[in-house]
Design an enzyme around this catalytic site. Structure first.
Site, PDB file in Angstrom:
ATOM      1  N   ALA A 108      -5.976  -9.469  -0.988  1.00  0.00           N
ATOM      2  CA  ALA A 108      -6.482 -10.347  -2.037  1.00  0.00           C
ATOM      3  C   ALA A 108      -6.145 -11.816  -1.841  1.00  0.00           C
ATOM      4  O   ALA A 108      -6.533 -12.637  -2.655  1.00  0.00           O
ATOM      5  CB  ALA A 108      -5.931  -9.875  -3.384  1.00  0.00           C
TER       6      ALA A 108
ATOM      7  N   HIS B  78       2.877  -1.313  -3.603  1.00  0.00           N
ATOM      8  CA  HIS B  78       2.092  -2.461  -4.073  1.00  0.00           C
ATOM      9  C   HIS B  78       1.953  -2.468  -5.584  1.00  0.00           C
ATOM     10  O   HIS B  78       1.814  -1.420  -6.196  1.00  0.00           O
ATOM     11  CB  HIS B  78       0.665  -2.392  -3.500  1.00  0.00           C
ATOM     12  CG  HIS B  78       0.564  -2.779  -2.088  1.00  0.00           C
ATOM     13  ND1 HIS B  78       0.395  -4.082  -1.675  1.00  0.00           N
ATOM     14  CD2 HIS B  78       0.600  -2.038  -0.959  1.00  0.00           C
ATOM     15  CE1 HIS B  78       0.321  -4.117  -0.359  1.00  0.00           C
ATOM     16  NE2 HIS B  78       0.448  -2.895   0.105  1.00  0.00           N
ATOM     17  N   PRO B  79       1.889  -3.673  -6.160  1.00  0.00           N
ATOM     18  CA  PRO B  79       1.490  -3.750  -7.567  1.00  0.00           C
ATOM     19  C   PRO B  79      -0.020  -3.551  -7.651  1.00  0.00           C
ATOM     20  O   PRO B  79      -0.738  -3.812  -6.683  1.00  0.00           O
ATOM     21  CB  PRO B  79       1.866  -5.177  -7.969  1.00  0.00           C
ATOM     22  CG  PRO B  79       1.777  -5.941  -6.697  1.00  0.00           C
ATOM     23  CD  PRO B  79       2.190  -4.983  -5.600  1.00  0.00           C
TER      24      PRO B  79
ATOM     25  N   PHE C 162      -5.594   0.910  -5.974  1.00  0.00           N
ATOM     26  CA  PHE C 162      -6.591   0.118  -5.264  1.00  0.00           C
ATOM     27  C   PHE C 162      -5.868  -0.907  -4.395  1.00  0.00           C
ATOM     28  O   PHE C 162      -5.070  -1.698  -4.879  1.00  0.00           O
ATOM     29  CB  PHE C 162      -7.486  -0.575  -6.289  1.00  0.00           C
ATOM     30  CG  PHE C 162      -8.461  -1.550  -5.712  1.00  0.00           C
ATOM     31  CD1 PHE C 162      -9.467  -1.136  -4.858  1.00  0.00           C
ATOM     32  CD2 PHE C 162      -8.387  -2.891  -6.057  1.00  0.00           C
ATOM     33  CE1 PHE C 162     -10.378  -2.042  -4.345  1.00  0.00           C
ATOM     34  CE2 PHE C 162      -9.299  -3.806  -5.558  1.00  0.00           C
ATOM     35  CZ  PHE C 162     -10.301  -3.384  -4.702  1.00  0.00           C
TER      36      PHE C 162
END
Length: 165
Positions: A120, A69-70, A116
Site C-alpha cells: 500500500a 500485518h495490520p 487482505f
C-alpha cells in the site's frame, strides 16, 4: 528499524540479524533460510535471495507472515506497530471510505481466513478499496498467490529501508 551499512548488517549476531529480517517479513522459515546466505555481497543480493526463498515457501509460511500485518484501515494497530507510510494514505481517508474498507476487510477475512495483503505504500485509500473489491471474488488459491506476491513487494521495500542511504 535501525539503518545499517551492509557491513554492519553482515556482522550482526545471527539472532539479531534474524530479528531484523523478521521485522521485514515475519516468517521464521524465510528468515532462517535467508540468513544461511550471510554474509551478503550487496543489498541487491540480499533482496534477490529473499525473493527466491519466499517463492519456495508454502501456504503455512505465507499465513505466518500475513498474520503479522495490520488490516488496511486498522488505524489503531497501524499506529501501534507500523508507520503511516506503510499503509499508504489510508490515514487521510474520509470516514465513509474507512468504514467501507473495514467492512470489506472483514468480508475478505471471513472469505479467505487471512487478512487482505497489498503493498500500500503511497496509495490512497480509494485505490486500496478498489483493489480489495477486485480481489474478493477470487478463489482462495488465487488470493494466497496474490497476497504472497504483495508480501514479497512489502518485504523488498522493508529490506531496502534496513540500510542507510
Amino acid at each position: 528499524m535501525t539503518p545499517y551499512t551492509l557491513e554492519q548488517f553482515n556482522q550482526l549476531a545471527p539472532r539479531l540479524r534474524q530479528r531484523q529480517l523478521l521485522d521485514c517479513c515475519y516468517c521464521n522459515r524465510w528468515a532462517d533460510q535467508v540468513q544461511e546466505f550471510a554474509p551478503f555481497a550487496s543489498v541487491e543480493q540480499l533482496q534477490n535471495i529473499a525473493a527466491r526463498v519466499w517463492a519456495y515457501l508454502d501456504e503455512g509460511d505465507y499465513l505466518e507472515a500475513f498474520a503479522a500485518h495490520p488490516r488496511i484501515g486498522d488505524l489503531q494497530r497501524l499506529q501501534e506497530k507500523f508507520t503511516s507510510a506503510e499503509q499508504g494514505q489510508v490515514a487521510l481517508a474520509d470516514a465513509s471510505t474507512l468504514e467501507e474498507l473495514q467492512r470489506f476487510n472483514r468480508a475478505y477475512f471471513e472469505t479467505f481466513g487471512f487478512i487482505f495483503i497489498v503493498c500500500a505504500s503511497g496509495k490512497p485509500a480509494r485505490e486500496m478499496l478498489a483493489t480489495i473489491k477486485s480481489r474478493i471474488a477470487n478463489s482462495r488459491e488465487q488470493e494466497i498467490r496474490n497476497a504472497a506476491d504483495e508480501q514479497a513487494k512489502i518485504t523488498q521495500l522493508r529490506l531496502g529501508q534496513l540500510f542507510a542511504v
